[in-house]
Design a protein around this motif. Sequence first.
Motif, PDB file in Angstrom:
ATOM      1  N   SER A  42      -1.552  27.655  32.562  1.00 21.79           N
ATOM      2  CA  SER A  42      -2.270  28.950  31.906  1.00 21.79           C
ATOM      3  C   SER A  42      -3.601  29.139  31.347  1.00 21.79           C
ATOM      4  O   SER A  42      -4.094  30.115  31.062  1.00 21.79           O
ATOM      5  N   GLN A  43      -4.242  27.986  31.622  1.00 23.90           N
ATOM      6  CA  GLN A  43      -5.685  27.963  31.393  1.00 23.90           C
ATOM      7  C   GLN A  43      -6.442  28.231  32.581  1.00 23.90           C
ATOM      8  O   GLN A  43      -7.983  28.270  32.387  1.00 23.90           O
ATOM      9  N   TYR A  44      -5.923  28.264  33.817  1.00 24.34           N
ATOM     10  CA  TYR A  44      -6.617  28.384  34.917  1.00 24.34           C
ATOM     11  C   TYR A  44      -7.260  29.601  35.074  1.00 24.34           C
ATOM     12  O   TYR A  44      -8.592  29.789  35.472  1.00 24.34           O
ATOM     13  N   PRO A  45      -6.723  30.659  34.516  1.00 24.76           N
ATOM     14  CA  PRO A  45      -7.473  32.055  34.638  1.00 24.76           C
ATOM     15  C   PRO A  45      -8.852  31.819  33.542  1.00 24.76           C
ATOM     16  O   PRO A  45      -9.993  32.412  34.072  1.00 24.76           O
ATOM     17  N   ARG A  46      -8.887  31.145  32.738  1.00 24.28           N
ATOM     18  CA  ARG A  46      -9.901  30.950  31.900  1.00 24.28           C
ATOM     19  C   ARG A  46     -11.102  30.151  32.617  1.00 24.28           C
ATOM     20  O   ARG A  46     -12.329  30.447  32.646  1.00 24.28           O
ATOM     21  N   LEU A  47     -10.696  29.114  33.553  1.00 23.64           N
ATOM     22  CA  LEU A  47     -11.530  28.486  34.368  1.00 23.64           C
ATOM     23  C   LEU A  47     -12.203  29.145  35.362  1.00 23.64           C
ATOM     24  O   LEU A  47     -13.499  29.229  35.765  1.00 23.64           O
ATOM     25  N   GLU A  48     -11.129  29.965  35.887  1.00 20.23           N
ATOM     26  CA  GLU A  48     -11.917  31.117  36.911  1.00 20.23           C
ATOM     27  C   GLU A  48     -12.835  31.922  36.370  1.00 20.23           C
ATOM     28  O   GLU A  48     -13.961  32.090  37.096  1.00 20.23           O
ATOM     29  N   ALA A  49     -12.616  32.552  35.198  1.00 19.84           N
ATOM     30  CA  ALA A  49     -13.482  33.381  34.666  1.00 19.84           C
ATOM     31  C   ALA A  49     -14.851  32.730  34.562  1.00 19.84           C
ATOM     32  O   ALA A  49     -15.875  33.273  34.563  1.00 19.84           O
ATOM     33  N   VAL A  61     -16.250  30.127  36.230  1.00 19.70           N
ATOM     34  CA  VAL A  61     -16.912  29.784  37.423  1.00 19.70           C
ATOM     35  C   VAL A  61     -17.354  31.206  38.235  1.00 19.70           C
ATOM     36  O   VAL A  61     -18.510  31.379  38.516  1.00 19.70           O
ATOM     37  N   LYS A  62     -16.462  32.296  38.087  1.00 20.10           N
ATOM     38  CA  LYS A  62     -16.963  33.542  38.500  1.00 20.10           C
ATOM     39  C   LYS A  62     -18.109  34.277  37.542  1.00 20.10           C
ATOM     40  O   LYS A  62     -19.282  34.813  38.013  1.00 20.10           O
ATOM     41  N   THR A 108     -36.550  18.867  42.275  1.00 19.52           N
ATOM     42  CA  THR A 108     -35.187  19.425  41.844  1.00 19.52           C
ATOM     43  C   THR A 108     -34.596  18.488  40.687  1.00 19.52           C
ATOM     44  O   THR A 108     -35.122  17.461  40.267  1.00 19.52           O
ATOM     45  N   MET A 109     -33.511  18.949  40.106  1.00 17.08           N
ATOM     46  CA  MET A 109     -32.772  18.033  39.180  1.00 17.08           C
ATOM     47  C   MET A 109     -31.436  18.578  39.329  1.00 17.08           C
ATOM     48  O   MET A 109     -30.976  19.641  39.687  1.00 17.08           O
ATOM     49  N   ARG A 110     -30.524  17.678  39.074  1.00 14.27           N
ATOM     50  CA  ARG A 110     -28.991  18.110  39.117  1.00 14.27           C
ATOM     51  C   ARG A 110     -28.688  18.072  37.610  1.00 14.27           C
ATOM     52  O   ARG A 110     -28.634  17.121  36.936  1.00 14.27           O
ATOM     53  N   VAL A 111     -27.941  19.221  37.410  1.00 12.57           N
ATOM     54  CA  VAL A 111     -27.757  19.379  35.970  1.00 12.57           C
ATOM     55  C   VAL A 111     -26.141  20.035  35.861  1.00 12.57           C
ATOM     56  O   VAL A 111     -25.662  20.731  36.442  1.00 12.57           O
ATOM     57  N   PHE A 112     -25.322  19.414  34.870  1.00  8.09           N
ATOM     58  CA  PHE A 112     -23.986  19.595  34.441  1.00  8.09           C
ATOM     59  C   PHE A 112     -24.050  20.845  33.687  1.00  8.09           C
ATOM     60  O   PHE A 112     -24.412  20.747  32.545  1.00  8.09           O
ATOM     61  N   LEU A 113     -22.924  21.787  33.874  1.00  6.40           N
ATOM     62  CA  LEU A 113     -22.687  22.731  33.161  1.00  6.40           C
ATOM     63  C   LEU A 113     -21.171  22.316  32.318  1.00  6.40           C
ATOM     64  O   LEU A 113     -20.752  21.367  32.704  1.00  6.40           O
ATOM     65  N   HIS A 114     -20.541  23.132  31.418  1.00  2.00           N
ATOM     66  CA  HIS A 114     -19.206  23.014  31.099  1.00  2.00           C
ATOM     67  C   HIS A 114     -18.345  24.230  30.897  1.00  2.00           C
ATOM     68  O   HIS A 114     -18.838  25.030  30.447  1.00  2.00           O
ATOM     69  N   ASP A 115     -17.109  24.107  31.346  1.00  2.00           N
ATOM     70  CA  ASP A 115     -16.280  25.149  31.072  1.00  2.00           C
ATOM     71  C   ASP A 115     -16.241  25.928  29.830  1.00  2.00           C
ATOM     72  O   ASP A 115     -16.142  27.134  29.469  1.00  2.00           O
ATOM     73  N   LEU A 116     -16.249  24.802  28.580  1.00  2.00           N
ATOM     74  CA  LEU A 116     -16.076  25.323  27.465  1.00  2.00           C
ATOM     75  C   LEU A 116     -17.093  26.244  26.823  1.00  2.00           C
ATOM     76  O   LEU A 116     -17.137  27.066  26.010  1.00  2.00           O
ATOM     77  N   SER A 153     -15.088  17.966  32.673  1.00  2.00           N
ATOM     78  CA  SER A 153     -14.921  19.437  32.558  1.00  2.00           C
ATOM     79  C   SER A 153     -14.338  19.676  33.858  1.00  2.00           C
ATOM     80  O   SER A 153     -14.709  19.506  34.925  1.00  2.00           O
ATOM     81  N   PRO A 154     -12.980  20.386  33.765  1.00  3.46           N
ATOM     82  CA  PRO A 154     -12.200  20.698  32.456  1.00  3.46           C
ATOM     83  C   PRO A 154     -11.425  19.472  31.958  1.00  3.46           C
ATOM     84  O   PRO A 154     -11.389  18.441  32.740  1.00  3.46           O
ATOM     85  N   GLY A 155     -11.146  19.497  30.800  1.00  4.75           N
ATOM     86  CA  GLY A 155     -10.474  18.104  30.249  1.00  4.75           C
ATOM     87  C   GLY A 155      -9.121  17.964  30.663  1.00  4.75           C
ATOM     88  O   GLY A 155      -8.682  19.068  31.512  1.00  4.75           O
ATOM     89  N   ALA A 156      -8.409  16.853  30.437  1.00  7.20           N
ATOM     90  CA  ALA A 156      -7.142  16.567  30.735  1.00  7.20           C
ATOM     91  C   ALA A 156      -6.168  17.703  30.296  1.00  7.20           C
ATOM     92  O   ALA A 156      -5.089  18.251  31.127  1.00  7.20           O
ATOM     93  N   ASP A 157      -6.262  18.436  29.065  1.00 10.40           N
ATOM     94  CA  ASP A 157      -5.414  19.385  28.636  1.00 10.40           C
ATOM     95  C   ASP A 157      -5.346  20.626  29.510  1.00 10.40           C
ATOM     96  O   ASP A 157      -4.389  21.227  29.981  1.00 10.40           O
ATOM     97  N   ALA A 158      -6.678  21.076  29.883  1.00 10.67           N
ATOM     98  CA  ALA A 158      -6.871  22.177  30.873  1.00 10.67           C
ATOM     99  C   ALA A 158      -6.418  21.951  32.275  1.00 10.67           C
ATOM    100  O   ALA A 158      -5.571  22.859  32.664  1.00 10.67           O
ATOM    101  N   LEU A 159      -6.527  20.709  32.794  1.00 10.12           N
ATOM    102  CA  LEU A 159      -5.944  20.350  34.144  1.00 10.12           C
ATOM    103  C   LEU A 159      -4.641  20.365  34.116  1.00 10.12           C
ATOM    104  O   LEU A 159      -3.870  20.796  35.127  1.00 10.12           O
ATOM    105  N   SER A 160      -3.884  19.981  33.016  1.00 13.18           N
ATOM    106  CA  SER A 160      -2.489  19.955  32.960  1.00 13.18           C
ATOM    107  C   SER A 160      -1.533  21.366  32.602  1.00 13.18           C
ATOM    108  O   SER A 160      -0.552  21.189  32.856  1.00 13.18           O
ATOM    109  N   ASP A 161      -2.411  22.356  32.216  1.00 15.41           N
ATOM    110  CA  ASP A 161      -2.118  23.393  31.683  1.00 15.41           C
ATOM    111  C   ASP A 161      -2.549  24.857  32.586  1.00 15.41           C
ATOM    112  O   ASP A 161      -3.603  25.392  32.481  1.00 15.41           O
TER     113      ASP A 161
END
Length: 384
Positions: A163-170, A172-173, A86-94, A153-161
């Motif tokens: 309005s970016q949560y639908p983008r994060l949801e998109a 993940v889904k 196995t390997m643990r591998v990081f993805l990113h919302d951007l 991921s997500p960065g501080a700007d996205a966490l604080s905003d």
Amino acid sequence: MKRLSFLVLLLISTLAVAQPTGTPTGLPRWSAAKANAWYAKEPFLVGANYAPANAINELEMFQAESFDPATIDKELALAESIGMNTMRVFLHDLLWQDPQGFTKRLDQFLGICAKHKIRPMLVLFDSCWDPYPKLGKQREPVPGIHNSGWVQSPGADALSDVSQYPRLEAYVKGVVGAFKNDKRILAWDTWNEPDNCNDNNYGKNEKKVELENARKVAIITNLLPQVFQWCRVAGATQPLTSGPWILWDGHDWSNPAKWTPMEKVQFENSDIITFHQYSTADALTKLVPVLQQMGRPVICTEYMARGVDSKFQTHLPIAKKAKIGMINWGFVAGKTQTFLPWDSWQKPYVNGREPSIWFHEVFKQDNTPYDPAETAAIKQATGK
């Protein structure tokens, strides 16, 4: 007083974060019986947290301009040669700004993994290191410093905003939905170290560019249950997890009344129990039954830091006896520079100086083992 201010911030955050429209609630996590039946079919899981040596972070690993299947193939062949599965591998919302391209590259990566009999655990979000990620060419490593270019991921700007949560949801889904039935994937790790505030690098003790600690933790404590739900709504057939990452004197994971609000979210939403353990073999021996009493499969998703006496030779036999999966930090030394210790942020290893003992990594850049006794121990544990 600190506890009160945290709860106030958590309440404010909860009220401020809108629930995504159309998202069902109350979707159940796996039963313990289902999780244990899944785990009974798995081998003794051994692997590493993986990024290729020529990638400074998860963006450089997967962006079109720097994605390097040849290097990944070569390095995962090394993993196969010592029995890692196995390997643990990081993805990113951007990366989801190019859904088609990212999906194609991730599929190609999974194909390389399958070629080498490796089933990775994919990490969706991560609270560690630089809070201001950007797409495009990533910066070069800062000489002498551990993980000088890894990004949250997500960065501080996205966490604080919100309005970016639908983008994060998109994101993940989208990514979970694309691979929801893919047997090449071992599991989804929804959020790495969600309450890590990076005090000694980007936080209050060093660069001071992080979100304020209580605010960051409050936001993510509220957001993480939604991330689990997004994964379930997307139809993930693989187990979900998010692992608590730190113990301190007097803290007891065996008693739910003593869990932090974040730990409560993690333990109560995870299908399988994961955790990080950068400490001694004796500490691991004591921790194993505490986690196993939760009645679910247990996997250690970060360990092995030689400087704090966390080692392959001591930890793998304990884990194998208990069938606790073990995923160490680091594989081939490279641009992450995680062979350097955490405190290199305060004491950089400049002018070519190296620590007398490497902190992480299994292989040197020439693909020879850092310590042949370690790779022998891994082979013995995996039966290679």
